[in-house]
Design an enzyme around this catalytic site. Structure first.
Site, mmCIF file in Angstrom:
data_model
loop_
_atom_site.group_PDB
_atom_site.id
_atom_site.type_symbol
_atom_site.label_atom_id
_atom_site.label_comp_id
_atom_site.label_asym_id
_atom_site.label_seq_id
_atom_site.Cartn_x
_atom_site.Cartn_y
_atom_site.Cartn_z
ATOM 1 N N GLY A 1 -8.529 4.836 1.090
ATOM 2 C CA GLY A 1 -7.722 3.622 0.873
ATOM 3 C C GLY A 1 -8.567 2.372 0.871
ATOM 4 O O GLY A 1 -8.089 1.279 1.177
ATOM 5 N N THR B 1 -9.636 0.678 -1.532
ATOM 6 C CA THR B 1 -9.241 -0.308 -2.552
ATOM 7 C C THR B 1 -7.984 -1.081 -2.156
ATOM 8 O O THR B 1 -7.550 -1.977 -2.881
ATOM 9 C CB THR B 1 -8.996 0.379 -3.919
ATOM 10 O OG1 THR B 1 -7.995 1.405 -3.733
ATOM 11 C CG2 THR B 1 -10.253 1.005 -4.471
ATOM 12 N N LEU C 1 -6.077 11.971 -1.729
ATOM 13 C CA LEU C 1 -5.591 12.627 -0.509
ATOM 14 C C LEU C 1 -4.832 13.917 -0.790
ATOM 15 O O LEU C 1 -4.596 14.704 0.112
ATOM 16 C CB LEU C 1 -4.660 11.690 0.263
ATOM 17 C CG LEU C 1 -5.276 10.598 1.111
ATOM 18 C CD1 LEU C 1 -4.219 9.996 2.011
ATOM 19 C CD2 LEU C 1 -6.414 11.127 1.964
ATOM 20 N N LEU D 1 -6.913 5.252 5.789
ATOM 21 C CA LEU D 1 -6.017 4.153 5.436
ATOM 22 C C LEU D 1 -5.226 4.464 4.171
ATOM 23 O O LEU D 1 -4.265 3.763 3.848
ATOM 24 C CB LEU D 1 -6.817 2.863 5.213
ATOM 25 C CG LEU D 1 -7.788 2.435 6.317
ATOM 26 C CD1 LEU D 1 -8.405 1.090 5.985
ATOM 27 C CD2 LEU D 1 -7.075 2.350 7.659
ATOM 28 N N ALA E 1 -2.621 5.754 1.564
ATOM 29 C CA ALA E 1 -1.233 6.221 1.651
ATOM 30 C C ALA E 1 -0.447 5.642 0.495
ATOM 31 O O ALA E 1 -0.795 4.575 -0.039
ATOM 32 C CB ALA E 1 -0.585 5.752 2.954
ATOM 33 N N THR F 1 2.151 3.530 11.975
ATOM 34 C CA THR F 1 2.935 2.355 11.599
ATOM 35 C C THR F 1 4.143 2.105 12.491
ATOM 36 O O THR F 1 4.731 3.062 13.022
ATOM 37 C CB THR F 1 3.429 2.532 10.137
ATOM 38 O OG1 THR F 1 4.483 1.593 9.873
ATOM 39 C CG2 THR F 1 3.989 3.927 9.878
ATOM 40 N N GLU G 1 6.873 1.545 11.366
ATOM 41 C CA GLU G 1 8.013 2.216 10.712
ATOM 42 C C GLU G 1 8.400 3.500 11.454
ATOM 43 O O GLU G 1 9.491 4.025 11.258
ATOM 44 C CB GLU G 1 7.673 2.540 9.258
ATOM 45 C CG GLU G 1 7.707 1.340 8.343
ATOM 46 C CD GLU G 1 9.096 0.737 8.186
ATOM 47 O OE1 GLU G 1 9.979 1.420 7.668
ATOM 48 O OE2 GLU G 1 9.287 -0.423 8.590
ATOM 49 N N TYR H 1 8.879 7.591 3.857
ATOM 50 C CA TYR H 1 7.554 7.095 4.289
ATOM 51 C C TYR H 1 7.417 7.232 5.798
ATOM 52 O O TYR H 1 6.425 7.765 6.302
ATOM 53 C CB TYR H 1 7.403 5.625 3.860
ATOM 54 C CG TYR H 1 6.234 4.908 4.493
ATOM 55 C CD1 TYR H 1 4.941 5.065 4.009
ATOM 56 C CD2 TYR H 1 6.425 4.046 5.585
ATOM 57 C CE1 TYR H 1 3.869 4.402 4.602
ATOM 58 C CE2 TYR H 1 5.359 3.381 6.176
ATOM 59 C CZ TYR H 1 4.084 3.557 5.680
ATOM 60 O OH TYR H 1 3.024 2.904 6.263
ATOM 61 N N LYS I 1 4.809 9.619 7.851
ATOM 62 C CA LYS I 1 3.857 9.048 8.819
ATOM 63 C C LYS I 1 4.082 9.617 10.221
ATOM 64 O O LYS I 1 3.170 9.607 11.043
ATOM 65 C CB LYS I 1 3.982 7.522 8.823
ATOM 66 C CG LYS I 1 3.377 6.851 7.585
ATOM 67 C CD LYS I 1 1.853 6.753 7.712
ATOM 68 C CE LYS I 1 1.254 5.929 6.591
ATOM 69 N NZ LYS I 1 -0.197 5.725 6.753
ATOM 70 N N HIS J 1 1.169 -6.282 8.680
ATOM 71 C CA HIS J 1 0.103 -7.287 8.613
ATOM 72 C C HIS J 1 -0.176 -7.603 7.157
ATOM 73 O O HIS J 1 -0.170 -6.748 6.286
ATOM 74 C CB HIS J 1 -1.152 -6.847 9.369
ATOM 75 C CG HIS J 1 -1.551 -5.432 9.103
ATOM 76 N ND1 HIS J 1 -0.960 -4.356 9.704
ATOM 77 C CD2 HIS J 1 -2.496 -4.931 8.272
ATOM 78 C CE1 HIS J 1 -1.521 -3.249 9.272
ATOM 79 N NE2 HIS J 1 -2.457 -3.568 8.390
ATOM 80 N N ARG K 1 -2.585 -8.894 0.193
ATOM 81 C CA ARG K 1 -1.408 -8.024 0.298
ATOM 82 C C ARG K 1 -0.909 -7.661 -1.107
ATOM 83 O O ARG K 1 -0.913 -8.505 -2.022
ATOM 84 C CB ARG K 1 -0.333 -8.793 1.059
ATOM 85 C CG ARG K 1 0.924 -8.021 1.384
ATOM 86 C CD ARG K 1 0.650 -6.773 2.166
ATOM 87 N NE ARG K 1 1.668 -6.494 3.149
ATOM 88 C CZ ARG K 1 1.951 -5.273 3.595
ATOM 89 N NH1 ARG K 1 1.294 -4.221 3.129
ATOM 90 N NH2 ARG K 1 2.861 -5.097 4.516
#
Ligand code: NDP
Ligand code: GDR
Length: 376
Positions: A23, A25, A79, A100, A102, A147, A149, A171, A175, A201, A206
């Site tokens: 992750g 990128t 992944l 990272l 996902a 997370t 979440e 999601y 997780k 965050h 973002r």
């Protein structure tokens, strides 16, 4: 003769710590890569093949493959592809892996639940199995991007490491598997593996379809006349929003401890989506008055009388996470961490960057160049 791309095993490289970031990128990947390079690491990153360039966030770190003593190296991978992951881990022999990568969009996970489970849940298992199959249990430390979440339909407020989980989306459920498989591999095989339970965050990096960036981008464009209206879903949702650059420091710190543990990372401060809109608008010197209620609620520009915010039920989720607020006491006490960037500073940094971007688009348009007005 230039060094071979695969020749990572010089004396210099043996002494230098190596990190592999999946992750890389993405938003966090870019901030973490910068941090680890500053700390003297050799940084390897997993990037997906795409038909267009997908490395905008890390292009400033790029080093030509023919550069001697390169410290920033990208590998194609995914992944969902275990042989590829195992080969990269074998080749790099990382001291630390930061997982990272996902499918990280909660709303999209309702549209693509199976893929989300494959990448987010099984992807984590594939990396942990790679560490085990390659006999790296005592060498490679593992960070899992868990997370808030996981708390979903919250069972207590504020949420701590001990709060029971109740995920509310494919999601969140994927997780949840990733969280527990990380704990399980730590307990079963003694791998140094940690979960960072990170609350939302944000930053100027973002993704544009998460609500904060959608707001700062749209209001900037509305202010400059490039867009008429911002359509949102649930404006009453409340989140604990921090800055990504503060949070990646924690990801690194978690892997530098004596014992692997799981930590909640949050600011301990909560705001609604509506408050985020208001503060972003204030930063742009725009005054909004709210009219109506429920799905008829709208935000009107107090000066022009135009409706600039409206509700589109398309953005409501089948099951929503209404309110999240984290308690980062454990991270503060054990890791000495406090977030440096406050909510208002975060919003104004994001607005400033998006306003500058919008001004470039306006310049193009005023000079006869067509600009795509994409918003989701
Ligand atoms: P982003 O969506 O910005 O980045 C996700 C990264 O994962 C991108 O590099 C993306 O590649 C890559 N990726 C997606 N699918 C795959 C796949 N199948 N194989 C390999 N790479 C893949 O997320 P963030 O940087 O914001 O978040 C980082 C991690 O932290 C995620 O796991 C997220 O779920 C988690 N998290 C994020 C929080 C936040 O508020 N930001 C809070 C808590 C957890 P590409 O660029 O090609 O799309
Ligand atoms: P979230 O972030 O779901 O918390 O997941 P997002 O910004 O997508 O949503 C936050 C809240 O805003 C509400 N909302 C909208 N959301 C989006 N995307 N678009 C809208 O138009 C909109 N209108 C209102 C949502 O309903 C929600 O309540 C993020 C991701 O980074 C995850 O990967 C990460 O795990 C969690 O944060 C912590």
């Amino acid at each position: 003769m230039p060094p071979s791309n695969d020749n990572f095993f010089t004396k210099r490289h043996i002494l230098m710590k190596k990190a592999l970031i999946t992750g890389i990128t993405g938003q966090d990947g870019a901030y973490l890569a910068e941090l680890l390079l500053e700390k003297g690491y050799e940084v390897h990153g997993l990037k997906r093949r795409s038909s267009l360039f997908n490395t905008d966030r890390i292009d400033h770190l790029y080093q030509d493959p023919h550069t001697e003593n390169r410290r920033f190296i990208l590998h194609y991978g995914d992944l969902t592809d275990s042989t590829n992951l195992i080969r990269i881990i074998q080749q790099v022999q990382p001291d630390e892996i930061y997982n990272l990568a996902a499918q990280s969009h909660v709303a999209v996970s309702f549209d693509s639940p199976e893929y989300t489970a494959d990448a987010d849940a099984l992807g984590t298992l594939r990396i942990l199995e790679g560490i085990r199959l390659l006999g790296l249990e005592n060498k490679t430390r593992f960070y899992q991007a868990s997370t808030s979440e996981l708390f979903g339909k919250v069972q207590e407020t504020p949420q701590t490491e001990k709060t029971p989980f109740y995920p509310r989306s494919p999601y969140g459920v994927a997780k949840l598997y990733a969280y527990w498989i990380t704990v399980n591999y730590r307990e079963a095989y003694g791998i140094y593996a940690c979960n960072g339970i990170l609350f939302n965050h944000e930053s100027p990096l973002r993704g544009e379809t998460f609500v904060t960036r959608k707001i700062t981008r749209a209001l900037s464009r509305i202010k400059l006349g490039l867009q008429d209206c911002l359509y949102l879903g649930n404006m009453d949702a409340k989140r604990d929003w921090g800055h990504a650059s503060d949070y990646v420091k924690m990801q690194w710190l978690m892997l530098q401890q004596e014992k692997p543990e799981d930590y909640v990372i949050a600011t301990g401060e909560q705001h609604s989506v509506r408050e985020f809109v208001e503060i972003a608008a204030q930063t742009l010197d725009m005054k909004i008055s709210w009219q109506g209620s429920g799905i008829a609620e709208k935000g009107v520009n107090s000066e022009s009388g135009d409706t600039i915010i409206a509700i589109d039920p398309h953005y409501f989720r089948p099951t929503e996470v209404d309110s999240l607020l984290g308690d980062p006491s454990k991270a503060k006490a054990q890791l000495g961490w406090t977030p440096e960037i406050k909510f208002k500073e975060l919003v104004s940094e994001m607005v400033d960057r998006d306003y500058e971007e919008a001004k470039k688009d306006l310049l193009c348009r005023n000079n006869g160049f067509e600009i795509a007005s994409r918003h989701e």
